[in-house]
Enzyme design. Structure first.
Site, short mmCIF file in Angstrom:
data_model
loop_
_atom_site.label_atom_id
_atom_site.label_comp_id
_atom_site.label_asym_id
_atom_site.label_seq_id
_atom_site.Cartn_x
_atom_site.Cartn_y
_atom_site.Cartn_z
N GLU A 84 0.39 -7.63 6.67
CA GLU A 84 -0.59 -6.69 7.22
C GLU A 84 -0.77 -6.82 8.73
OE1 GLU A 84 -1.69 -6.95 2.86
OE2 GLU A 84 -0.92 -8.31 4.39
N GLU A 113 -1.48 -9.54 -3.27
CA GLU A 113 -2.90 -9.77 -3.55
C GLU A 113 -3.20 -9.51 -5.03
OE1 GLU A 113 -5.51 -8.99 0.35
OE2 GLU A 113 -4.21 -7.29 -0.14
N ALA A 125 0.83 -1.20 0.00
CA ALA A 125 0.00 0.00 0.00
C ALA A 125 0.87 1.25 0.00
CB ALA A 125 -0.92 -0.01 1.22
N GLY A 179 -0.79 -5.73 -0.53
CA GLY A 179 -1.65 -5.57 -1.69
C GLY A 179 -0.95 -5.96 -2.98
#
Length: 699
Positions: A125, A105, A63, A102
């Site tokens: 995270e 992901e 992020a 992310g």
């Protein structure tokens, strides 16, 4: 301005490049760019397959930290990844550098993944108090199975490309450094081989392994010590087995939102940014670091040898000095064993270990061997006279401009510097044991320390992969000064009726790895005993003196190393059991002073312990020993086991309310006005309705 996501076509392969340096973070512009690129790919008749990759040094590292704490702007990452996964044409993720959070992901939403051998992936995270919120908890177990997914998600650890391939996270690993070519070759093979398009979200995860979830829950609860995010992450992964994919995604998002709004997430985000802010020091804008390639270490005990290994692992040449040949050989043996341990843990190869010992490491009994060293670290016994003798000798042999550092936990660096003709080159380095493992380094700035000496200390810490905190000169600097104070609060409670074991239990339940009495046994009770004897001559007559710890030391009970301290230790045991004789000694001390013991609840233990810690911390900030409250937080988080999810003592105090802390201090002060006297800074902030955080922008 360069577009953060670029789209091009090479023959029939669409190339989607993320270009958002330095780490290709998933900013709003990147998310929007990926969405637009997928729309263009879907409508492009020439492109049969796409390769998604990162420009520069990495894939997508996670992020955008600039967006932390702000409302998320559309497009939302789960929707972007859903669009990638829903594509009727295959999308290949080509990974290099790191694919974290992310970023991973996004890769999991692609239809296949190829990685350079040097790449690393992970979902970290939980270390920020949240969980993967864009499908990580739903897609990863469909590729790896529950056990591996739970391990990676609850620990936040990074795994190398080869392990990722074994686990099923990536489909192929390629040697070399050309990630685009690796992606092209893989994509061409995908097309020519007629591989079926595979959407990760459509994979059947299989039957839920109940025993795995039960086992991981139990182990994680023990390891997390009150931190919520790893436990909640298990619930999210479980949804991948209990619910259809779309419902599992909704469950993941609900749990993610719950954690986003938690106090723990705020604490962990504070810790994240505080670690990065401690390097902002006043000297950084006025001076340049000196060149350091060769380091001398004086003293080859556990600490000195650990410092030597930390320097060797950082690419520095090291000369270690000991007083005689026997001590030199013993030190060389310790350094060898520590490097061997690095080989066993996969931190370095056997060849690298051998090269460090033969080419970068030397030993001597003569100070003259340090004449060419750029920086020398003294790590001898914690005795002022001994250290001053060492620095007088160093002053005579060290080259002009060499930095002379004392590794001290408490002593006056000004007095040590005065033993030389070059106080501007003298600085304090408070390493934490084991020095080659612990990441905190208190950089102690004396009155005459030159700015470039300070900047060099911070540069050395960074090279050693340590976090440096700037501290001023006082007894114990930041960390040990606070330790001395909150340990007194614990001792007072014991003398007034609590047991050491009740206090340790309360602090472990609060989130510390160990309570203060178990920590004392680990460090060695004789160390604190020596400190108490050293400070006795200057002790304020108003100070309450507690003697039960001295009674243990007088019996030779120094903790784990003697098999007995506050706890009893069986041969080789690291965990002790309560000792009835210790309780008897404490009771005798109470009786001698006419103290009628009373009970303490766990809540009162925590309130007193934290009030003492926060109050002393406020004094260090007010006196300039710590630059800012965040420097105190980082010191306690990284060196003293303060639970990271609580953000550090100053963040904790803000969360509780400084008016609450002040009220506690005033109430406790009714029984001991001297010890509990509120720090003026704390009073000022509390009465103005302000916070410690309001002081964190200064440097």
């Amino acid at each position: 301005m360069t577009e953060p996501v670029r789209y091009s076509v090479d023959q029939d392969i669409a190339l989607i490049a993320v270009d958002n340096p330095p780490v290709n973070a998933l900013s709003q512009a990147v998310r929007a760019g990926l969405k637009a690129a997928m729309e263009r790919f879907a409508a492009d008749p020439q492109a049969r397959i796409a390769v998604l990759y990162g420009l520069g040094r990495t894939f997508i590292a996670g992020a955008d930290i600039k967006e932390f704490g702000k409302p998320m702007a559309e497009p939302f990452l789960p929707d972007v990844i859903a669009a990638i996964e829903a594509s009727d044409k295959p999308v290949i993720a080509a990974l290099h550098g790191t694919a974290l959070g992310g970023g991973l992901e996004v890769a999991l939403g692609c239809h296949a993944r190829v990685a350079l051998a040097t790449a690393k992936v992970g979902l970290p995270e939980v270390t920020l108090g949240i969980l993967p919120g864009a499908g990580g908890t739903q897609r990863l177990p469909r590729l790896t199975g529950a056990e591996a997914a739970l391990d990676l998600i609850t620990s936040g650890r990074h795994v190398g490309a080869r392990e990722a391939e074994t686990l099923g996270i990536v489909d192929a690993v390629v040697e070399g450094d050309d990630v685009l070519e690796a992606g092209r070759v893989f994509a061409r093979g995908f097309l020519e081989g007629g591989a079926a398009l595979r959407r990760t979200g459509e994979i059947d995860p299989g039957a839920k392994p109940e025993e795995v979830f039960a086992s991981v829950r139990a182990a994680t609860k023990k390891r997390a010590r009150g931190q919520l995010s790893p436990m909640v992450a298990i619930d999210a992964v479980e949804a991948a087995y209990d619910l259809p994919f779309a419902d599992g995604m909704a469950r993941e998002r609900a749990l993610f939102t719950e954690l986003m709004n938690s106090d723990q997430r705020a604490g962990l985000i504070h810790a994240f940014f505080a670690e990065r802010a401690v390097s902002k020091i006043p000297e950084a804008g006025t001076a340049t670091a000196r060149r350091v390639e060769s380091v001398g270490v004086i003293g080859g005990g556990t600490m000195g040898s650990g410092i030597a290994v930390a320097a060797l692992n950082s690419g520095l040449s090291v000369t270690l000095i000991e007083r005689d040949a026997e001590s030199v050989e013993r030190a060389r043996g310790i350094v060898s064993r520590l490097l061997d341990d690095g080989v066993r843990r996969g931190k370095l190869t056997q060849d690298k270990r051998d090269a460090l010992l033969s080419e970068a490491f030397s030993t001597s009994t003569e100070y003259a061997a340090l004449s060419d060293a750029d920086l020398v670290i003294e790590a001898v016994f914690e005795d002022m006279d001994v250290k001053k003798q060492v620095f007088a000798k160093l002053d005579a042999v060290a080259k002009p401009g060499a930095i002379l550092a004392t590794n001290t936990s408490y002593l006056d660096v000004n007095e040590i510097a005065a033993a030389t003709t070059r106080p501007q080159d003298v600085i304090g380095f408070h390493f934490f044991s084991p020095a080659h493992v612990m990441r905190l380094l208190e950089v102690v700035v004396a009155d005459k320390t030159a700015p470039d000496t300070v900047v060099t200390g911070f540069a050395l810490a960074k090279r050693m992969k340590k976090v440096a905190v700037r501290a001023g000169v006082c007894d114990g600097f930041i960390g040990n000064r606070l330790l001395n104070t909150y340990r007194k609060a614990a001792d007072y409670m014991v003398e007034d009726g609590a047991s050491p074991y009740e206090i340790d239990k309360a602090l472990v339940d609060f989130g510390f790895a160990m309570g203060p009495f178990a920590v004392g046994d680990l460090a060695g009770l004789d160390i604190a005993w020596a400190g108490r004897k050293r400070r006795a001559a200057t002790r304020d007559p108003r100070e309450r003196v507690v003697g039960f710890a001295d009674r243990l030391c007088e019996r030779g009970w120094f903790g784990q190393k003697t098999g007995r301290g506050f706890y009893l230790y069986e041969e080789g045991a690291r965990r002790g059991t309560p000792d009835p004789e210790v309780i008897a000694i404490i009771e005798a001390e109470r009786a001698e002073k006419g103290i009628t013991p009373r009970d303490f609840t766990h809540e009162e233990i925590i309130r007193r312990y934290m009030a003492a810690m926060v109050n002393e911390a406020a004094k260090t900030v007010e006196e300039g020993i710590a630059l800012r409250p965040l420097d105190v937080d980082v010191t306690m988080l990284m060196g003293y086991g303060f639970p990271r999810w609580r953000g550090g003592p100053m963040h904790y105090a803000d969360a509780q309310g400084l008016d609450t802390i002040l009220a506690d201090l005033r109430r406790f002060g009714e029984e001991d006005a001297f010890f509990w006297e509120p720090a003026p800074l704390l009073v000022k902030l509390a009465e103005a309705g302000e916070t410690f955080a309001s002081l964190n922008d200064r440097n």
